[in-house]
Write a protein that holds these residues in place. Structure first.
Motif, PDB file in Angstrom:
ATOM      1  N   LEU A  82      62.230  61.574 141.066  1.00 57.54           N
ATOM      2  CA  LEU A  82      61.210  61.879 140.065  1.00 57.54           C
ATOM      3  C   LEU A  82      59.982  60.999 140.278  1.00 57.54           C
ATOM      4  O   LEU A  82      58.841  61.494 140.246  1.00 57.54           O
ATOM      5  CB  LEU A  82      61.772  61.655 138.658  1.00 57.54           C
ATOM      6  N   LEU A  83      60.191  59.708 140.514  1.00 57.13           N
ATOM      7  CA  LEU A  83      59.067  58.814 140.764  1.00 57.13           C
ATOM      8  C   LEU A  83      58.304  59.243 142.014  1.00 57.13           C
ATOM      9  O   LEU A  83      57.067  59.203 142.053  1.00 57.13           O
ATOM     10  CB  LEU A  83      59.557  57.379 140.917  1.00 57.13           C
ATOM     11  N   ALA A  84      59.046  59.649 143.034  1.00 58.94           N
ATOM     12  CA  ALA A  84      58.390  60.112 144.264  1.00 58.94           C
ATOM     13  C   ALA A  84      57.567  61.372 144.003  1.00 58.94           C
ATOM     14  O   ALA A  84      56.460  61.521 144.543  1.00 58.94           O
ATOM     15  CB  ALA A  84      59.438  60.381 145.346  1.00 58.94           C
ATOM     16  N   LEU A  90      60.399  63.363 150.055  1.00 63.27           N
ATOM     17  CA  LEU A  90      61.516  63.329 149.116  1.00 63.27           C
ATOM     18  C   LEU A  90      62.832  63.129 149.861  1.00 63.27           C
ATOM     19  O   LEU A  90      63.715  62.403 149.389  1.00 63.27           O
ATOM     20  CB  LEU A  90      61.553  64.620 148.292  1.00 63.27           C
ATOM     21  N   VAL A  91      62.976  63.764 151.004  1.00 55.52           N
ATOM     22  CA  VAL A  91      64.168  63.555 151.829  1.00 55.52           C
ATOM     23  C   VAL A  91      64.244  62.097 152.280  1.00 55.52           C
ATOM     24  O   VAL A  91      65.321  61.486 152.301  1.00 55.52           O
ATOM     25  CB  VAL A  91      64.154  64.511 153.040  1.00 55.52           C
ATOM     26  N   THR A  92      63.090  61.518 152.639  1.00 57.07           N
ATOM     27  CA  THR A  92      63.055  60.110 153.035  1.00 57.07           C
ATOM     28  C   THR A  92      63.550  59.212 151.908  1.00 57.07           C
ATOM     29  O   THR A  92      64.377  58.315 152.122  1.00 57.07           O
ATOM     30  CB  THR A  92      61.624  59.712 153.439  1.00 57.07           C
ATOM     31  N   ASP A 121      66.527  50.362 145.156  1.00 57.44           N
ATOM     32  CA  ASP A 121      65.508  49.950 146.124  1.00 57.44           C
ATOM     33  C   ASP A 121      64.725  51.142 146.654  1.00 57.44           C
ATOM     34  O   ASP A 121      63.585  50.985 147.118  1.00 57.44           O
ATOM     35  CB  ASP A 121      66.154  49.195 147.290  1.00 57.44           C
ATOM     36  N   ALA A 122      65.314  52.336 146.595  1.00 52.64           N
ATOM     37  CA  ALA A 122      64.593  53.537 147.038  1.00 52.64           C
ATOM     38  C   ALA A 122      63.362  53.798 146.185  1.00 52.64           C
ATOM     39  O   ALA A 122      62.442  54.506 146.627  1.00 52.64           O
ATOM     40  CB  ALA A 122      65.518  54.748 147.017  1.00 52.64           C
ATOM     41  N   ALA A 123      63.337  53.240 144.961  1.00 56.06           N
ATOM     42  CA  ALA A 123      62.140  53.396 144.132  1.00 56.06           C
ATOM     43  C   ALA A 123      60.918  52.764 144.791  1.00 56.06           C
ATOM     44  O   ALA A 123      59.791  53.205 144.573  1.00 56.06           O
ATOM     45  CB  ALA A 123      62.376  52.776 142.750  1.00 56.06           C
ATOM     46  N   LEU A 124      61.137  51.727 145.610  1.00 59.16           N
ATOM     47  CA  LEU A 124      60.023  51.117 146.344  1.00 59.16           C
ATOM     48  C   LEU A 124      59.427  52.100 147.346  1.00 59.16           C
ATOM     49  O   LEU A 124      58.221  52.104 147.582  1.00 59.16           O
ATOM     50  CB  LEU A 124      60.492  49.865 147.079  1.00 59.16           C
ATOM     51  N   VAL A 125      60.282  52.920 147.949  1.00 59.26           N
ATOM     52  CA  VAL A 125      59.795  53.963 148.855  1.00 59.26           C
ATOM     53  C   VAL A 125      59.069  55.034 148.057  1.00 59.26           C
ATOM     54  O   VAL A 125      58.034  55.556 148.473  1.00 59.26           O
ATOM     55  CB  VAL A 125      60.960  54.565 149.658  1.00 59.26           C
ATOM     56  N   ALA A 126      59.597  55.351 146.880  1.00 60.52           N
ATOM     57  CA  ALA A 126      59.037  56.432 146.066  1.00 60.52           C
ATOM     58  C   ALA A 126      57.654  56.105 145.521  1.00 60.52           C
ATOM     59  O   ALA A 126      56.756  56.956 145.521  1.00 60.52           O
ATOM     60  CB  ALA A 126      59.990  56.750 144.909  1.00 60.52           C
TER      61      ALA A 126
END
Length: 517
Positions: free
Chosen positions: A64-66, A195-197, A211-216
Motif C-alpha cells: 500500500l505504501l509503495a 511492487l514486485v520488488t 524493512d520492505a517499507a524502506l523500499v516502498a
C-alpha cells in the motif's frame, strides 16, 4: 568454563528487545521509527497481538505504501505529458520554456518514444534503423540502444499505445496524445515491477518484513521509478534473490538471467554468490545458478543477435564509445582540476580506450577486495552485504551513473544494512541530486545552475554511498553489530548458505582465549 566458540557466540546474542525467533518490530528496535510512531500511539506494546489481523500484514502495508509512492511519482512526472494546441490547431506535447527541467518532471520514456522510432507503425527494435546527424561528418546509423528485454518491453508498450489510440478514435476510450498514452501504459507496468520488488524484499527479509517499507517509501522511488525502465531489472533481481533464499538455485538463475536481459547489473550478483559458495563448499549450487543465468540470457538474446546482429550490438557499441558522464567521479575531477581525461579531448565517435580500461580495472580491483573480504571475514558475510558492495563499487567506479541507477541499490541496501535512519538519509540526499541536475540541464542562460553546483551534490551523494559501504564492511568484520544477526538469524537471503559451516577460509578468525577459572 565456556569454550572460545561459546564465548564468541555470546557476544553476538540478541538483546531482549530483538526477541530471537520472532518478527522484528522497527518501532521497538529503531529509534527513528519509534519517534515517528508517537503521533500514532508510540511503539507497539509488549503484549500487543502481532500478526493476527485478517488482512493488514506487513507485506500488504508495504505494498500500500509503495502504491501511494508510485502515485506521487506519477503526479510528479505528469507535467511532462501535458499538451497544448499550436497555431495550426494541432495538439502538441508541451515542453516549451524548458518545462521538463523547470517542473523537474523529465523522463526518458517520453523522448524515447520518438527517438527510438516507436511511434512509427512498422518498426521493430534492432531491425529498424535511422541516421543521426545526416549529411555531416558525424553521421551515424542508429538502432535501439537498450538490452533486448527492455527494448522489446518498449516496443510492446508502443503497440499497446497505438491500439489504445485506435480505440479512442472510435469513441470507446478517452484519448490523448499517443506519447502520453505510451507513458501511462509504461508507467503502469513499471509500477507493477516495483511492487514486485517491494514484495520480494519483504519475503527475503524473513523476520524483518517491515524493512520492505524502506523500499516502498524511498525518496528515490518518488523521483526515479518512471525516469527510465530500471524497475524491470530490480523486480527480476529481487525475485532472483528471493528464489535463492528459498533454496531454488535454478529458478534464481532464470530470474537473474531475465534481469540481465533487461539491464546487465543482475549479473554482478554471481560474483558474491561465487565467493560465498566457495567459502561454504557449495560450488555445485553456484554452477546451477550461473548455468541457468547464462542459458536464459542466451535464450532471450540469441534470436535477436542472430537475426539483427548490428542492431543487437548497438547497446554494447554505445556503452563502449560513451565518454565520462556528468554524474561520474571522473568528470568531477576533470571539471575541478581542468584535467582533460585519460584520452584527452574526445573526437566525435572516438572510443575512450583508457577511460574504459581504468574504470574497468578499478571495478575489478574493488571486486578482488570484496572477494578477499568475503573469504577472510570472521563470519561468512551475508549475501545482501556482498551484493550491495559489488553494485555500489560498480556505480562508483563506472564512467556513467545515470540517476535512475540508484534504484538498483535500494533493495540491496535494505537487505545489507537495515538501519532506517542512515538509509533514509542516503536516499534523500541521492533523490535531491535531481534538483541541481535539472537546473544544470536547464542552462545558465535560462536561469539554471552552473555545473559546479550539480557536481557538488554528486560528490555528497557518492560520499553517502561510500559511508554505507564502510558501515557494511564494519559489520562484516564485527558481526556483533549486524542487526540481522543480533536478531538470531545467520543469513535470511542465503538459501543453501544459511547456517552452513565454512569450508574455505583464507584467514582464520581470532578467538578469545578462555578465562582462567
Amino acid at each position: 568454563m565456556p569454550s572460545p566458540t561459546e564465548q564468541a557466540a555470546s557476544t553476538e546474542s540478541a538483546p531482549a528487545s530483538l526477541e530471537p525467533g520472532r518478527r522484528v518490530l522497527p518501532s521497538r528496535t529503531e529509534p527513528f521509527v519509534a519517534a515517528a510512531s508517537r503521533p500514532l500511539g508510540g511503539p507497539i506494546g509488549e503484549h500487543a497481538v502481532v500478526g493476527r489481523h485478517w488482512f493488514w500484514s506487513p507485506q500488504r502495508v508495504g505494498l500500500l505504501l509503495a502504491t501511494l509512492a508510485l502515485m506521487l511519482c506519477w503526479f510528479g512526472k505528469a507535467s511532462c505529458i501535458q499538451q497544448y494546441t499550436d497555431s495550426d490547431g494541432q495538439n502538441q506535447l508541451d515542453w516549451r520554456a524548458g518545462r521538463p527541467y523547470v517542473a523537474m518532471c523529465y523522463s526518458d520514456i517520453v523522448p524515447l518514444y520518438t527517438a527510438e522510432r516507436l511511434n512509427l507503425p512498422d518498426t521493430f527494435p534492432y531491425r529498424t534503423s535511422w541516421v543521426d546527424n545526416a549529411g555531416t561528418p558525424n553521421e551515424q546509423v542508429r538502432y535501439m540502444e537498450y538490452p533486448v528485454l527492455t527494448g522489446l518491453f518498449q516496443w510492446v508498450d508502443a503497440r499497446l499505445a497505438q491500439g489504445w489510440t485506435a480505440i479512442s478514435n472510435a469513441g470507446w476510450l478517452p484519448g490523448a496524445l499517443p506519447v502520453a498514452i505510451y507513458f501511462n501504459i509504461t508507467a503502469f507496468w513499471l509500477s507493477v515491477a516495483w511492487l514486485v520488488t517491494v514484495w520480494a524484499v519483504g519475503r527475503t527479509a524473513n523476520r524483518r518484513p517491515w524493512d520492505a517499507a524502506l523500499v516502498a517509501i524511498s525518496p528515490l522511488v518518488l523521483v526515479h521509478v518512471f525516469t527510465n525502465f530500471d524497475s524491470l531489472a530490480t523486480a527480476f533481481a529481487a525475485t532472483g534473490l528471493l528464489a535463492w533464499s528459498r533454496r531454488k538455485p535454478v529458478l534464481a538463475g532464470v530470474l537473474l538471467g531475465l534481469g540481465a536481459a533487461a539491464k546487465l547489473y543482475p549479473l554482478l550478483f554471481l560474483g558474491p554468490l561465487l565467493v560465498l559458495c566457495v567459502r561454504a563448499g557449495k560450488l555445485r549450487t553456484w554452477i546451477s545458478t550461473a548455468g541457468a543465468t547464462a542459458v536464459i540470457w542466451l535464450a532471450v538474446n540469441l534470436p535477436i543477435a542472430l537475426t539483427f546482429n548490428t542492431g543487437w550490438r548497438e547497446f554494447f557499441r554505445l556503452n563502449t564509445q560513451r565518454g565520462m558522464d556528468p554524474d561520474s567521479l571522473y568528470n568531477v575531477v576533470s571539471y575541478f582540476t581542468g584535467w582533460t581525461g585519460f584520452d584527452g579531448p574526445p573526437d566525435p565517435g572516438q572510443t575512450p580506450t583508457w577511460l574504459n580500461v581504468v574504470s574497468g580495472g578499478l571495478f575489478l580491483l574493488c571486486c578482488a577486495g570484496i572477494a578477499y573480504l568475503g573469504l577472510t571475514a570472521p563470519r561468512r558475510p551475508r549475501l545482501g552485504q556482498l551484493c550491495f558492495l559489488v553494485v555500489a563499487a560498480f556505480l562508483l567506479t563506472a564512467k556513467v551513473w545515470s540517476p535512475q541507477y540508484s534504484l538498483w541499490l535500494v533493495p540491496l541496501a535494505v537487505l545489507a544494512i537495515p538501519r532506517w535512519r542512515p538509509l533514509l538519509a542516503w536516499m534523500l540526499v541521492d533523490a535531491l541530486v535531481w534538483v541541481p541536475r535539472m537546473f544544470y540541464y536547464l542552462g545558465v542562460d535560462h536561469k539554471g545552475l552552473p555545473e559546479d553546483w550539480f557536481l557538488g551534490f554528486v560528490v555528497v551523494r557518492d560520499l553517502a554511498v561510500v559511508a554505507l559501504c564502510v558501515q557494511v564492511i564494519r559489520e562484516i568484520y564485527r558481526p556483533s553489530l549486524d542487526l540481522v544477526r543480533l536478531a538470531g538469524d545467520d543469513d535470511p537471503a542465503g538459501g543453501v548458505l544459511d547456517g552452513t559451516r565454512d569450508v574455505v577460509v583464507l584467514k582464520q578468525p581470532r578467538t578469545i582465549a578462555p578465562a582462567t577459572p
